[in-house]
Design an enzyme around this catalytic site. Structure first.
Site, PDB file in Angstrom:
ATOM      1  N   ASP A   1      94.283  -2.455   9.786  1.00 23.95           N
ATOM      2  CA  ASP A   1      94.764  -2.805  10.911  1.00 23.95           C
ATOM      3  C   ASP A   1      95.894  -1.819  11.383  1.00 23.95           C
ATOM      4  OD1 ASP A   1      95.920  -4.443  13.118  1.00 23.95           O
ATOM      5  OD2 ASP A   1      95.525  -6.366  11.803  1.00 23.95           O
TER       6      ASP A   1
ATOM      7  N   ASP B   1      95.683  -3.128  16.751  1.00 22.14           N
ATOM      8  CA  ASP B   1      96.630  -4.195  17.474  1.00 22.14           C
ATOM      9  C   ASP B   1      96.907  -3.729  18.964  1.00 22.14           C
ATOM     10  OD1 ASP B   1      98.371  -6.305  16.481  1.00 22.14           O
ATOM     11  OD2 ASP B   1      99.920  -5.291  16.939  1.00 22.14           O
TER      12      ASP B   1
ATOM     13  N   GLU C   1      91.827  -5.167  19.787  1.00 25.13           N
ATOM     14  CA  GLU C   1      92.500  -6.511  19.875  1.00 25.13           C
ATOM     15  C   GLU C   1      92.735  -6.453  21.461  1.00 25.13           C
ATOM     16  OE1 GLU C   1      96.238  -9.835  19.081  1.00 25.13           O
ATOM     17  OE2 GLU C   1      96.702  -7.742  19.089  1.00 25.13           O
TER      18      GLU C   1
ATOM     19  N   HIS D   1      94.738 -14.887  12.890  1.00 21.41           N
ATOM     20  CA  HIS D   1      96.163 -15.469  12.523  1.00 21.41           C
ATOM     21  C   HIS D   1      97.181 -15.624  13.408  1.00 21.41           C
ATOM     22  CE1 HIS D   1      96.429 -10.932  13.454  1.00 21.41           C
ATOM     23  NE2 HIS D   1      97.515 -11.191  13.390  1.00 21.41           N
ATOM     24  N   ASP D   2      96.889 -15.762  14.706  1.00 20.15           N
ATOM     25  CA  ASP D   2      97.464 -15.671  16.031  1.00 20.15           C
ATOM     26  C   ASP D   2      97.267 -17.051  16.728  1.00 20.15           C
ATOM     27  OD1 ASP D   2      98.956 -13.265  15.425  1.00 20.15           O
ATOM     28  OD2 ASP D   2      97.489 -12.146  16.873  1.00 20.15           O
TER      29      ASP D   2
END
Ligand code: GLC
Length: 531
Positions: free
Chosen positions: A100, A202, A265, A327-328
């Site tokens: 990431d 990200d 993302e 995870h969000d």
């Protein structure tokens, strides 16, 4: 697997949130040695790549998305030696490893920011985004942090505000500064040289802000049940035209190496999202397609529209991808319930394009309610009720104390139902969600029509049922998904006469079917190999 397609086109990605996957040392937090111990499971499951959320040195204000050293491993997760061992062990099993990359911001404890805030004359000052206070002493503009509160914090010592689109402990880097770019490109090269297979990047669409930092306009449709930052339209703090040039540079770095992949993302409607493939397919390989994550009403008509609008919007040669959770976001099983979560899994693994799975969704893990005193997510702390801890609860491996995740006290509470819903139990049950997931992954691997074939919607005449054909050469697979709570009887003779059930969400059905009278039980999905 297909020889005509690249690994990241034919393969399936599995996201590991490392704090919650497997603890190996009893401190209640997952780690790299833990992941190594579960690689055989991932091989058995049948995924092709893992994306690991950040493992870098971090004060953990945002659990690793606040990086203090981009080329160091946080002791919570282990050592660089552990990482090298993980990479080697994964590659030995044919599993690719994606890291990431967090380029939008660092930790406020990163040496770059420590230097930058030391004085206005610091050589690193311009690596971040500083502005004088507004005439009333308040922040320079009205921007809001995604976690709640203003996007600016005042630095007493130097008398200016710094920008942070997320937590105050995550100052935004100034991507207009070429030195910042060069530094992050070197970070990429460091990991790519080690043999990492690519990055999930990200908030890539936020890297560049409007040069004048104008106020964002109000969002007039905002209601108090929504996250506070949606009170403003994000017009000037993200998705600026100049970001594409930066992404092309990032891609050029990846292109220095063979067969690496960049996944960006990007939360955006499809029409804007597809711009991130780049005019010459020279930006990210896969701009994450979150349109099934943000979909509110799960029904055949709505899902068909999501799929078709995406297929229509894709540029020539742009490879699709699909996601159900991360995870969000609240977990799919909690958003739609278990019967539809099975249907969603069949959808994810039979649509055209690269699927990304979220750890635990293969056993139907639910969001775990977090008592207020155990909330640790910075978003949950700043915007109560909107925290992301529930979807980050530890993986439920078995029914033992600690769920096989840890021998210590887990950093987030375990689900109440872990003794029943866990990997070990579902592995023994041929009809479980896990067995379904593994079967679909196997089917996808064996059938070129599914992993790399063409897509075409099929009219079903029933507004509860979404159906499509996946084809490759002579291979034709029909997928029919009944989103309704009532049985469906379909006449799909337009696509063929007969077929054989190759997949069923209830895992209890195989054998021949007549397409003129295809029956689906409530919430049932079928994959039918056509004759
Ligand atoms: C991304 C991450 C999220 C993080 C944020 C700031 O949205 O997925 O977990 O909090 O960026 O880095």
């Amino acid at each position: 697997m297909s020889k005509t397609h690249l690994w990241w086109q034919a393969g399936v990605v599995y996201q590991i949130y490392p704090r919650s996957f497997q603890d190996s040392d009893g401190d209640g937090v997952g780690d790299l040695r833990g992941i190594i111990g579960r690689l055989d499971y991932l091989g058995w499951l049948g995924v092709d790549a893992i994306w690991i959320s950040p493992i870098y040195t971090s004060p953990m204000a945002d659990f690793g998305y606040d990086v203090a050293d981009y080329t160091g491993v946080d002791p919570t997760f282990g050592t660089m030696g552990d990482f090298d061992a993980l990479l080697e062990a994964a590659h030995a099993r044919g599993l690719r490893v994606l890291l990431d990359l967090v380029p939008n911001h660092t930790s406020d404890e990163h040496p770059w920011f420590v230097e930058a805030r030391a004085s206005r004359q610091s050589a690193y000052r311009d690596w971040y985004i500083w502005r004088d206070p507004a005439p009333d002493g308040g922040p320079p503009n009205n921007w809001l942090s995604y976690f709640g509160g203003p996007a600016w914090s005042f630095d007493e010592a130097t008398g200016q505000y710094y920008l942070h689109l997320f937590d105050p402990k995550q100052p935004d880097l100034n991507w207009r500064n070429p030195d910042v770019r060069a530094a992050i490109y070197d970070v990429m090269r460091f990991w790519l040289r080690k043999g990492v297979d690519g990055f999930r990047i990200d908030v890539i669409w936020m890297l560049i802000k409007h040069p004048d930092l104008p106020d964002n306009p109000p969002e007039l449709t905002w209601t108090p049940d929504q996250k506070p930052h949606y009170r403003l339209k994000h017009v000037y703090d993200q998705h600026q035209p100049e970001v594409h040039e930066v992404i092309r540079e990032i891609r050029a770095v990846a292109n220095e190496f063979d067969e690496r992949v960049l996944i960006g993302e990007i939360y955006m409607p499809v029409e804007d999202l597809v711009a991130y493939y780049g005019p010459q397919l020279d930006e990210v390989h896969l701009p994450f397609n979150f349109n099934l994550v943000t979909l509110k009403e799960w029904g055949a008509v709505a899902v068909r529209e999501v799929v078709e609008s995406y297929e229509r919007a894709l540029p020539d040669g742009g490879w699709p991808n699909w996601v159900l959770g991360n995870h969000d976001q609240p977990r799919i099983a909690s958003r739609v319930g278990h019967p539809l979560a099975r249907l969603a899994q069949m959808l994810l693994l039979t649509l055209r394009g690269t699927p990304t799975m979220y750890y635990g969704d293969e056993i139907g893990m639910e969001d775990v309610p977090i008592p207020p005193e155990r909330v640790v997510d910075p978003e949950g702390l700043r915007s109560p009720g909107h925290g992301r801890d529930p979807e980050r609860a530890p993986m439920q491996w078995d029914g033992e104390l600690g769920a096989g995740f840890t021998t210590g006290e887990p950093w987030l509470p375990l689900a109440d139902d872990y003794a029943l819903r866990n990997m070990a139990a579902q592995r023994e049950n041929p009809r479980s969600m896990l067995s379904l997931t593994r079967h679909l992954l196997e089917l996808r691997r064996m059938a070129p029509a599914l992993c790399v074939g063409d897509y075409a919607s099929v009219d079903t005449g029933d507004h509860h049922v979404f159906a499509y054909l996946r084809t490759s050469g002579p291979q034709r697979l029909l997928v029919a998904l009944n989103f309704g709570a009532v049985p469906a009887q379909l006449d799909l003779s337009a696509v063929g006469t007969r077929g054989t059930v190759a997949g069923c969400t209830y895992m209890d059905h195989s054998g021949p079917v007549e397409l003129a009278a295809l029956e689906l039980r409530p919430h049932e999905g079928l994959v039918v190999a056509l004759e």
